[in-house]
Scaffold this motif. Structure first.
Motif, PDB file in Angstrom:
ATOM      1  N   GLN A  97       0.836  -1.208   0.000  1.00 51.83           N
ATOM      2  CA  GLN A  97       0.000   0.000   0.000  1.00 51.83           C
ATOM      3  C   GLN A  97       0.874   1.262   0.000  1.00 51.83           C
ATOM      4  N   ALA A  98       1.954   1.235   0.780  1.00 50.25           N
ATOM      5  CA  ALA A  98       2.828   2.415   0.841  1.00 50.25           C
ATOM      6  C   ALA A  98       3.466   2.691  -0.511  1.00 50.25           C
ATOM      7  N   ASN A  99       3.670   1.622  -1.288  1.00 49.23           N
ATOM      8  CA  ASN A  99       4.278   1.804  -2.607  1.00 49.23           C
ATOM      9  C   ASN A  99       3.259   2.038  -3.717  1.00 49.23           C
ATOM     10  N   ALA A 100       2.018   2.109  -3.336  1.00 44.64           N
ATOM     11  CA  ALA A 100       0.984   2.375  -4.351  1.00 44.64           C
ATOM     12  C   ALA A 100       1.227   3.743  -4.982  1.00 44.64           C
ATOM     13  N   LEU A 101       0.723   3.893  -6.196  1.00 44.16           N
ATOM     14  CA  LEU A 101       0.964   5.139  -6.921  1.00 44.16           C
ATOM     15  C   LEU A 101      -0.201   6.123  -6.761  1.00 44.16           C
ATOM     16  N   LEU A 102       0.170   7.339  -6.511  1.00 47.41           N
ATOM     17  CA  LEU A 102      -0.795   8.440  -6.564  1.00 47.41           C
ATOM     18  C   LEU A 102      -0.683   9.028  -7.972  1.00 47.41           C
ATOM     19  N   PHE A 103      -1.821   9.298  -8.583  1.00 52.69           N
ATOM     20  CA  PHE A 103      -1.876   9.896  -9.938  1.00 52.69           C
ATOM     21  C   PHE A 103      -1.247   8.976 -10.986  1.00 52.69           C
ATOM     22  N   GLU A 104      -1.499   7.696 -10.880  1.00 55.06           N
ATOM     23  CA  GLU A 104      -0.864   6.743 -11.792  1.00 55.06           C
ATOM     24  C   GLU A 104      -1.170   7.085 -13.256  1.00 55.06           C
ATOM     25  N   TYR A 129       5.346  16.280 -17.962  1.00 53.08           N
ATOM     26  CA  TYR A 129       6.158  15.458 -17.077  1.00 53.08           C
ATOM     27  C   TYR A 129       5.228  14.628 -16.204  1.00 53.08           C
ATOM     28  N   PRO A 130       5.711  13.484 -15.779  1.00 55.33           N
ATOM     29  CA  PRO A 130       4.828  12.570 -15.055  1.00 55.33           C
ATOM     30  C   PRO A 130       4.397  13.155 -13.716  1.00 55.33           C
ATOM     31  N   ALA A 131       3.165  12.917 -13.380  1.00 57.69           N
ATOM     32  CA  ALA A 131       2.654  13.360 -12.088  1.00 57.69           C
ATOM     33  C   ALA A 131       2.742  12.249 -11.044  1.00 57.69           C
ATOM     34  N   GLN A 132       2.766  11.036 -11.492  1.00 53.39           N
ATOM     35  CA  GLN A 132       2.629   9.933 -10.535  1.00 53.39           C
ATOM     36  C   GLN A 132       3.811   9.858  -9.566  1.00 53.39           C
ATOM     37  N   ARG A 133       3.457   9.572  -8.319  1.00 51.58           N
ATOM     38  CA  ARG A 133       4.462   9.400  -7.265  1.00 51.58           C
ATOM     39  C   ARG A 133       4.009   8.282  -6.344  1.00 51.58           C
ATOM     40  N   ARG A 134       4.971   7.624  -5.741  1.00 51.96           N
ATOM     41  CA  ARG A 134       4.605   6.618  -4.746  1.00 51.96           C
ATOM     42  C   ARG A 134       4.051   7.330  -3.520  1.00 51.96           C
TER      43      ARG A 134
END
Lengths: 608, 297
Positions: free
Chosen positions: A439-446, A463-468
């Motif tokens: 869960q902690a490594n799930a992506l926000l804004f995948e 540029y990519p928005a996604q972050r862990r």
């Protein structure tokens, strides 16, 4: 100017009623100067033989029952007339722009002023009419002629002996709403003379109805969304709006943002900010069947906004009025910021004790200001003002819809406040991350990108928005920024609770984080779900693109559904990242709604 | 077809933008020796990181066709530049103090570009940027530019840069002092905290507000949790801020309240409780409200 006289069918039923009253009561050759007069009601004093009447008791009719209530304007008494700003003859011009009455519907927008029949008026008498008011707004009179109305210019025309004998009906309209220089009150006086001898004199007062802003928790007539054929982000967003509104049988009207008049520069992206170009409201006066009202759209003061021409090109029509207040640059001064003229920055707190029509609120920034004429206009309307100025200087864009909105609720107050909450956003993400490493490594804004995607007309650097999730929660700068924003929001919320009496139980915190932009201003980092479209018991909010759980569900979506479920609200999610979120807005910014004009709760009941 | 028209439009605007250039900070912003040294690095960097140079030269947020379609309707490049990362440092320094930025810019576009680049350069914390940030700080033409330069200098951790911002916070016009003071919230130097706490006793409310904002930024409980580090100074800071809150007049109380809430944490609640003991009735009521808000965090 068009023809000065317009004839149409209208039965002057009032005249017969007043004539009958006059025949019954106006006995003989009398005048006020001579001490005579009509008999009053059983309990009242006798009526003067010559009298001017308006609908002071607000029953929709003009007759002698109005005589006793002709005094001061109050929540219960006083005649009203309209700013005649709709376009009943559909000539794409506001009806009050000419000095004609353009048909029955236009005549219905005139308030009536009547002189009671004076059978014993001395031969050779005539009546001079004067209209007095402050300011320079044009107030026009019309005189009934048979089945129509003609312009009556008090400067050059008089009431004749025959008209005084039979009684005359005038119609009155304003070309504008109350202004900074004019509270809307006019006095209409009729002085009757014979040669140079004064015979009688009477006057009435009326007040022009204000512009009243729509209440966002009220019943919705229809909603607007942007159409930009070929621009995929806009197509996707409108498709989601269609899905939501179809399931709720709510009428959705698309506005073609690519029309040449609205989008003259093909090198620019379309103006999809439906909320910012116009604000819907209404105006009303008492009418025969209850209230007589028209919708009125207020156009944004921003002169560099061709999309706002929608208000005159397409919205203006029968019972759909238009008003625009915009000052030239020299009057607005150096600190004018056109972004603050957007109507995502002008909203209404729904009614609460002491404010039966609700209260306007408007974003305020110390170093910048909205259009000076807009602020003067809002202040002058009275019933929902003066606007509560809410500090939005901490935001990059600076609009009030970035952090607050309202939903109807089954509570004594009838509504609840939705309030932006970084605190809840952080807690929601932390709770999920704490469930384990996956869960902690799930992506926000995948899969999402900041700036403009390849299929956008504004395609360029992206540029990519996604972050862990773990990286977001470990971003100390982001967290410090959000804690400060939470502190600001808590202070503003305290102000609002003090003003309205809202309890904590009447506030729903909407979870999302902010981030900093140019000059340290804040904007929504996670899609701002408080910035929504509400109709019926549904809300359309930004698809949040939160972390997805093992069942493939977005945990932020699940949270929002559960948050609003106790109040019976259905949540629809709309994909708007590329169109709105990445361009500093959300669903409310890209939509608009026209609410039903309330049958009950007239604006005059809200007089303070 | 419409899509293609826009793309062509953008391409044309980029071509047009290559016509003129001058340093955003004006000519002579840097000492000639520094400028020569930097130019040598820039030539090498342009070959090493052509994409970064291209990205900086083709920024979207200052193109009217782009920013007029955003809700802000003003140029905005800070986030776009920050996202380019360290590779964009030298192209940004080149635009600020070297060869300049190609293309005709309106005053608003030029200001947004200058401020956005200073902000993006600052967060990179690269010592090569210090001469440019210093030049910007000395030449700042407005509060946003001064803020960006001051934050960049403070963030760098460089002792001389810190001393310069502290001097700027201590002398000169009040508004500029306040801007410099607030920027110290991002300094990594722990000695800045007691220096800021001392400024809470300043007679000028604007300076008290600025010092409080800086303390709020550097001692956030949420940030400490993010770092997974204890903040040994937070108790002192919380006590100092709550005391300043009580001293503040109504016109300045809100700024102090925000700073207290920006720190938050158990230390803040303890500080409020400690000051509430024996407080006058009016102060007790203010502290009760403050505690209620702090407890929500």
């Amino acid at each position: 100017m068009r023809a000065t006289t317009s004839v149409f069918r209208a039965a002057p039923r009032w005249l017969g009623a007043l004539s009958l009253l006059g025949a019954l009561a106006g006995c003989g050759d009398t005048s006020p100067a001579q001490g005579g007069g009509d008999a009053g009601s059983d309990a009242g004093p006798p009526l003067p033989a010559f009298r001017v009447l308006v609908d002071s008791n607000r029953d929709g009719e003009v007759n002698d029952q109005d005589f006793a209530t002709r005094g001061a304007f109050s929540a219960s008494h006083g005649a009203v007339f309209l700013a005649n700003v709709d376009d009943d003859d559909e000539d794409h011009a506001v009806d009050a722009e000419d000095d004609a009455v353009n048909g029955e519907a236009d005549a219905a927008d005139l308030a009536r002023i009547r002189t009671a029949p004076w059978p014993a008026v001395p031969a050779g008498a005539s009546g001079a009419v004067t209209v007095e008011h402050q300011g320079d707004t044009l107030v026009r009179l019309f005189r009934r002629t048979g089945e129509g109305f003609e312009r009556f210019d008090p400067a050059t025309m008089q009431l004749t002996e025959a008209e005084l004998r039979a009684g005359v009906e005038l119609g009155i309209e304003s070309t504008d709403f109350p202004t900074e220089a004019w509270d809307g009150t006019v006095t209409v006086r009729v002085a009757v003379t014979q040669a140079s001898t004064a015979l009688a004199d009477d006057q009435v007062t009326l007040r022009v109805a204000p512009w009243v802003i729509d209440n966002s928790i009220h019943q919705t007539e229809h909603v607007y969304g942007p159409i930009a054929t070929g621009v995929r982000p806009a197509v996707v967003f409108f498709r989601d709006l269609e899905t939501a509104t179809l399931s709720d049988t709510m009428l959705l009207e698309g506005i073609n943002t690519l029309r040449t008049e609205y989008h003259p520069n093909r090198l620019e992206g379309p103006d999809v900010w439906m909320q910012d170009i116009m604000e819907f409201g209404w105006t009303s006066m008492p009418g025969p069947g209850g209230r007589h009202a028209m919708h009125v759209v207020l156009r944004s003061p921003n002169r560099q906004r061709p999309m706002a021409l929608f208000t005159t090109n397409e919205y203006l029509g029968p019972d759909r009025g238009y008003v625009w207040k915009s000052a030239p640059a020299r009057d607005n001064g150096r600190t004018h910021d056109v972004s603050l003229d957007s109507f995502g920055n002008l909203e209404l707190v729904p009614p609460y004790p002491g404010r039966p029509m609700g209260r306007l609120y408007h974003g305020s920034v110390t170093a910048r200001s909205s259009d000076i004429s807009l602020r003067a206009f809002l202040n002058a309307q009275g019933v929902q003002g003066p606007p509560m100025l809410v500090d939005t200087s901490w935001l990059t864009v600076g609009h009030v819809d970035e952090f607050m909105s309202f939903i109807p609720a089954n509570t004594p107050r009838g509504w609840k406040l939705l309030w932006a909450s970084p605190r809840e956003g952080r807690a929601l993400l932390q709770r999920y991350a704490d469930q384990g490493e996956t869960q902690a490594n799930a992506l926000l804004f995948e899969g999402m990108r900041w700036y403009y995607p390849e299929d956008s007309p504004n395609f360029g650097t992206t540029y990519p928005a996604q972050r862990r999730l773990s990286a977001v929660l470990a971003d100390a700068d982001l967290m410090a920024f959000n804690q400060r924003i939470q502190g600001i929001l808590d202070g503003l919320r305290e102000d609002l609770q003090r003003e309205t009496g809202l309890t904590d139980a009447e506030i729903i915190e909407m979870p999302f984080l902010f981030w900093d932009g140019d000059g340290g201003g804040a904007g929504a980092y996670m899609p701002g779900t408080v910035n929504l479209l509400r109709y019926g018991s549904s809300v359309v909010v930004a698809r949040p693109h939160g972390p997805v759980n093992a069942d493939g569900e977005d945990i932020v979506e699940l949270d929002l559904i559960e948050r609003l479920r106790p109040d019976g609200v259905t949540v629809h999610f709309a994909e708007q990242w590329d169109l709105l979120h990445a361009a500093l807005g959300e669903v409310h910014c890209g939509t608009n709604a026209v609410r039903v004009i309330p049958e009950r709760g007239a604006w005059w009941e809200g007089l303070r | 077809m419409k899509h293609k028209a826009w793309v062509w439009g953008l391409a044309l605007s980029l071509l047009a933008g290559a016509a003129t250039a001058d340093p955003l900070l004006g000519a002579g912003a840097m000492a000639p020796t520094l400028e020569r040294a930097l130019q040598s690095q820039m030539r090498a960097d342009r070959r090493a990181h052509p994409q970064a140079w291209q990205a900086v030269s083709s920024l979207q947020g200052i193109r009217p066709g782009v920013y007029r379609a955003t809700r802000l309707q003003r140029p905005s490049v800070s986030r776009e530049l920050r996202a380019l990362g360290p590779d964009a440092l030298l192209p940004m320094l080149d635009a600020l103090a070297g060869a300049g930025f190609g293309g005709a810019l309106s005053p608003a576009e030029r200001e947004a570009l200058t401020v956005g680049m200073l902000e993006a350069v600052g967060v990179l914390r690269d010592p090569r940027a210090l001469p440019v940030l210093s030049a910007a700080y000395e030449r700042a033409s407005g509060p946003t530019m001064l803020r960006a330069a001051a934050r960049g200098l403070a963030m760098s951790g460089d002792p001389a840069a810190l001393a310069r911002v502290q001097r700027g916070a201590s002398e000169g016009e009040l508004a500029q002092r306040a801007t410099s003071l607030a920027a110290l919230g991002v300094s990594p130097n722990p000695a800045v905290t007691p220096w800021l706490v001392a400024r809470l006793a300043a007679p000028e409310p604007a300076l008290v507000e600025a010092a409080a904002a800086a303390l709020g930024e550097r001692h956030s409980a949420w940030a400490a949790t993010a770092r997974r580090q204890n903040d040994p100074d937070r108790a002192l800071v919380a006590r100092s801020l709550v005391a300043s809150f009580l001293r503040a007049d109504p016109a300045h109380e809100r700024a102090l309240q925000t700073a207290v809430l920006a720190v938050g944490g158990a230390e803040t609640l303890a500080a409020i409780d400690a000051l509430n003991t024996g407080a006058a009735p009016r102060d007790a009521a203010r502290l009760a409200t403050l505690r209620r808000l702090a407890a929500r965090q």
